[in-house]
Structures are given as structure tokens and as C-alpha cells.
Design an enzyme around this catalytic site. Structure first.
Site, short mmCIF file in Angstrom:
data_model
loop_
_atom_site.label_atom_id
_atom_site.label_comp_id
_atom_site.label_asym_id
_atom_site.label_seq_id
_atom_site.Cartn_x
_atom_site.Cartn_y
_atom_site.Cartn_z
N THR A 340 -5.36 -4.70 -2.29
CA THR A 340 -6.65 -5.30 -2.02
C THR A 340 -7.74 -4.61 -2.80
O THR A 340 -7.68 -3.42 -3.06
CB THR A 340 -6.95 -5.19 -0.51
OG1 THR A 340 -5.87 -5.75 0.22
CG2 THR A 340 -8.25 -5.88 -0.16
N THR A 358 -6.85 -9.94 -2.72
CA THR A 358 -5.70 -9.05 -2.52
C THR A 358 -4.39 -9.67 -2.94
O THR A 358 -4.19 -10.88 -2.84
CB THR A 358 -5.60 -8.63 -1.05
OG1 THR A 358 -4.53 -7.72 -0.87
CG2 THR A 358 -5.39 -9.83 -0.14
N GLY A 422 -7.79 -1.75 2.04
CA GLY A 422 -7.12 -0.75 2.87
C GLY A 422 -6.35 -1.31 4.04
O GLY A 422 -6.17 -0.62 5.04
N GLY A 423 -5.90 -2.57 3.98
CA GLY A 423 -5.09 -3.12 5.06
C GLY A 423 -5.82 -3.11 6.39
O GLY A 423 -7.00 -3.47 6.48
#
Length: 524
Positions: A340, A358, A422-423
């Protein structure tokens, strides 16, 4: 000794301040592209399109034409926020029974799903979902752009013709993933030297090496000349589908031709300090606003954030993630709107864009389409592989994503465009920085340097050791707490990028530890 790193080193990245437009992105080269578009008369959306495409060349491990994502924008004249959602979907021909559980442990990347045999949902062409980024950029251009589409694509063509200059950071990214990258011959040829080692210049930096992105340059040139239709109904899409199916995936021409990005209303939360406009539906937006609402209704410190504030943030995020992971999936009506990188843009007229895009994992599926030069996503990993769950895999289903770009408006008229990579760590980072600014009166620069925590679904807190002992103890009193530094790699926290506007003055900032990230002002 807990780790090997200095306790006295200080890292600071000053914000860029300007009366002209500002682009804040995870790669300075892409921010420069966007800033030049602003200087040439483009608006925030024009700059966002050019920046987006440039990032796909300069951060090929994070995003690209095979990505998905979301744009939240603020229209200054209309005084309203809007959303372009271009999330990925599962291919129509996908069969969940082709992803059997191994019964052994959890997935090898990002999410703690039950492990699937051969990691078929994580890597390889079987992990590829229907990409939406090109459709999203095309829709944004159609509705809000000023400049010609070809002129916005052309800078990325030039960058790809030159090839990404390799350095220690690109070597770090490829070296950390070299084993997986070596499994696909086309990926190995793109990113690795002799199919094994990171491509990097000499130790003295006299010898420079660049990635060969000539195939990607040709694809981008077609996109410039023929427009987004070339990706979904033209030669790019045909080449992409052929390559994916040759490698064992099920992406089809029907998947591409039927894909549409959504132009929708944002989710909104208003309290006495301001309003946040967030991405709706199957993004991180609903969870972010749920956590923010809980935080704003809790007892927090009236001045700078202290122990009460950090306790409230931890509990708000923990509660919001429990609700998210237990209930969210694609169970809306069929007619509802649907690795991402993030960047934010503000132009001189006060229009703002927050864009997250992403491939999902770093290097996505670790597979490259040789005919197009595209690194392919692994969007299928967003689905819970366990049958019967709300977010279980199904044909044509939309992915439950974590990105959550926002627009914020303070009670004093300040505007913010913000997001992160960063998820699952994205939600907490965006909520905290927005709260630092709107609830605690920090500037964008101050908020980006303020120590953060991460609570992202496992009932635990990761806390920056720069937080005071009092705050650390307060966090440990409510949830199990572990200390972790902010680093270049790996990231214990999300990687944000944001811009703000107040009284005609624009500001931009990126994560302090991002070596490529920077904010760039348009030059008049």
C-alpha cells in the site's frame, strides 16, 4: 539489550509550508510529478492522477496499474467531500473450493487467516483479484479533472523509460522478499540480479543501476494514448488476462469489462471539534469512524495528549476492531455502492485529495505480467479463507480492505487530507493523527512527530518507547502492551502522508522514517 539501535538518535522531517499547492507522497519523485502538475494549472485531482501513476513506477512493490484503492476529495467551491472508491473484487470464475485449508497454522503474510494449501490465496496468479485503480483514476478525471488525460500519464511514461534508480532502500525491499520473488521467472528478471540478489549500485555510489521498466513504459504509453478503456476493454487488458491465466489464475476479460469504480458519498462523523469525512463500505472508514466516535465520547486530556487520551485511544481501537473482524463482509444489497501507498494533495484553491492505493502485500502476489510489466496484486488474501465467515471468499465479491483515507475539517476551518499505508495499522494511525490535530490543537508537523500506538485486532497494544512511563503504564493497565520503535524497516506502525490548509496556508508532511517520502510544493 532489547535491540541493536541507538537510543540517542533523533529523526525529524520538517513539514513543507506554502501558499501554493502541496503534494505529500511516499516517494519524493512522485510528489514532484504532482507538484509540477499543480504548477502547470492542474487542480488537486489532476495532481493526484499524475502522482498515483508515478508511484506505480517508483514504488512498484507497493502499487501500480494492477492495484485497487480509494480517493476522498474536498471540493472547495462546493464545500463538500466526495469519494471515488476503486476497490478490488474477486474474479467471477473463482471457486472457493480451490483454496482448501491446510489445517496447519496461519497464513504466511499480513493477516492471521487459517493457512491455505500452497498459500494459493497469498501468492501466485491464484491470488490475483480484479484491479480497480485505472477505473478509479479515469472516473476522477472524468468528473473533476482539468488537464488532458495523456498529459497526466506522460510523466510516469518518462519515469518508466528511465527505470527506477536502485539504492539501499530498494535493495532492502527486494532483498527481504527475494526468496518469494525468485519463484516467478518474470518477477525475478524484473527485480533480481541473476534471479537471486537485489539489483543495486556499487558500494561507493559511483556505479548506478536502474530497473528495466521498458515494458511498463510501453503499457503506460498505451494508457496515455487510448485512455482507461485500454485497460478494461483494450489491448492492456487482453495481455493482462492472457498472462494471469497462463500462470494459473482465473481473471477474465469479462471481469475487466464489467468493473466500475464508484462515485459515492463519504461517511461522516461530526463532534464539537470538527468533522471527518471517510471512505464508506468495505474499507477501513466505518471502523475508523467507530473508533473516533468512541474516543471523542471518552474522557481525554484537554491539552496535549496524555495518559487518559492514550488509554481511550487503545480501548476505542480495540473495541472497533473486535466489531469489524466479527461482523464485516460483503453482505450489503447488490445495488449498494461498493502493500500500500498513500499520498495527499492540496491545491492553491483549497481543493484536497487523500488517495490510498495498494497491491495488498509488498510486491502483491509476487507475480509479474510479462506482456504488460505490471506487478500483480494479491487481493484474494483480503478474504477469510474459512467458509461461512462474513468475509469468506465468493465469486465477484468485493474485498474487505483496510485503507481509510479521510478529509477532516476543524471547527476553526482547518482542512486536512490524510491517510496511510500499513494494513490494519492504517486505521489507528489516521485516527490518532486526526485527533492530535483536531482534539489537541497540534499542527500537521507536530502530529506526525507525536509518538503513536498501534491496536489492530489482536487485543494488544504496541507503543512507541518515546511515550512517557506514565503513559506506558496507563496503557498496560487496560491492555497487554509491548514497546516497539519507529523504524525504516520493518514498520511497527503505519506510514502516513498528509496535507493541511488553514487561512490560505498549505502544509504537507510524510512519515518521519520513510526514506523516500516527502512533501513538495508547487513552484510558481
Amino acid at each position: 539489550m532489547p535491540d541493536n539501535f541507538s537510543n540517542s538518535q533523533q529523526v525529524h522531517k520538517p513539514a513543507v509550508i506554502s501558499t501554493t499547492g502541496v503534494v505529500a507522497a511516499q516517494h519524493a519523485g512522485a510528489a514532484n510529478v504532482g507538484a509540477r502538475v499543480l504548477a502547470e494549472g492542474g487542480d488537486a485531482v489532476d495532481a493526484a492522477i499524475a502522482t498515483s501513476l508515478a508511484l506505480g513506477v517508483l514504488e512498484p512493490w507497493m502499487s501500480g496499474l494492477a492495484a485497487g484503492g480509494c480517493m476522498v476529495l474536498w471540493r472547495a467551491k462546493a464545500q463538500r467531500a466526495e469519494v471515488i472508491n476503486f476497490g478490488m473484487r474477486a474474479p467471477l470464475a473463482i471457486n472457493p473450493t480451490d483454496y482448501p485449508l491446510s489445517g496447519q497454522g496461519t497464513a504466511s503474510d499480513l493477516f492471521p487467516w487459517p493457512n491455505v494449501v500452497d498459500d494459493r490465496n497469498v501468492k501466485g496468479a491464484t491470488a490475483v483479484a480484479v484491479p480497480g485503480m485505472v477505473a478509479g483514476l479515469g472516473l476522477a478525471h472524468q468528473k473533476f479533472g482539468r488537464m488532458r488525460w495523456a498529459d497526466l500519464v506522460q510523466p510516469s511514461v518518462k519515469l518508466a523509460q528511465e527505470g527506477l534508480l536502485t539504492d539501499w532502500y530498494s535493495a532492502l525491499m527486494t532483498g527481504a522478499n527475494a526468496r518469494a520473488l525468485s519463484e516467478d521467472p518474470d518477477t525475478a528478471a524484473y527485480f533480481l540480479d541473476d534471479g537471486k540478489w537485489p539489483i543495486v549500485g556499487g558500494w561507493t555510489a559511483v556505479e548506478q543501476k536502474r530497473l528495466d521498466q521498458s515494458t511498463l513504459a510501453k503499457t503506460l504509453q498505451i494508457l496515455a494514448e487510448e485512455g482507461p478503456e485500454a485497460f478494461y476493454r483494450g489491448s492492456i487488458g487482453q495481455d493482462l488476462v492472457r498472462d494471469v491465466r497462463a500462470k494459473g489464475g482465473c481473471l477474465s476479460l469479462e471481469d475487466l469489462a464489467s468493473y466500475e469504480a464508484d462515485h459515492v458519498e463519504p461517511l461522516t462523523y461530526t463532534w464539537h471539534k470538527g468533522t471527518i469525512f471517510a471512505s464508506p463500505a468495505l474499507t477501513g472508514g466505518p471502523t475508523l469512524l467507530s473508533a473516533l466516535q468512541a474516543l471523542c465520547q471518552a474522557q481525554i486530556d484537554p491539552g496535549l495528549p496524555g495518559a487518559k487520551t492514550y488509554q481511550a485511544m487503545a480501548l476505542a481501537l480495540d473495541s472497533a476492531f473486535k466489531a469489524r473482524l466479527n461482523s464485516m463482509g460483503d453482505h450489503e444489497s447488490p445495488t449498494s455502492p461498493g502493500s500500500t501507498t498513500h499520498f495527499s494533495v492540496v491545491d492553491a484553491e483549497g481543493n484536497l485529495c487523500a488517495v490510498t492505493q495498494t497491491l495488498l502485500s509488498v510486491f502483491g502476489s509476487k507475480v509479474v505480467s510479462p506482456s504488460t510489466g505490471l506487478v500483480l496484486n494479491n487481493g484474494i488474501m483480503w478474504f477469510d479463507p474459512e467458509p461461512g465467515k462474513p468475509n469468506a471468499l465468493a465469486p465477484g465479491k468485493r474485498c474487505l480492505t483496510n485503507y481509510s483515507p479521510i478529509i477532516g475539517r476543524g471547527a476553526d476551518g482547518q482542512l486536512i487530507a490524510l491517510g496511510a499505508s500499513g494494513g490494519r495499522k492504517i486505521l489507528g494511525a489516521v485516527m490518532q493523527i486526526a485527533s492530535y490535530m483536531l482534539n489537541h490543537g497540534m499542527s500537521l508537523e507536530e502530529a506526525f512527530h507525536q509518538p503513536r500506538i498501534d491496536v489492530s485486532g489482536n487485543g494488544k497494544v504496541i507503543a512507541d518507547p518515546l511515550l512517557s512511563v506514565e503513559i506506558q503504564q496507563a496503557l498496560a493497565a487496560v491492555l497487554p502492551t509491548t514497546l516497539a520503535r519507529r523504524h525504516v524497516y520493518p514498520y511497527a506502525y503505519a506510514c502516513p502522508a498528509g496535507v493541511s490548509r488553514h487561512n490560505g496556508l498549505n502544509m504537507g508532511c510524510t512519515e518521519t522514517y520513510t526514506p523516500y517520502g516527502d512533501a513538495v510544493a508547487a513552484q510558481r
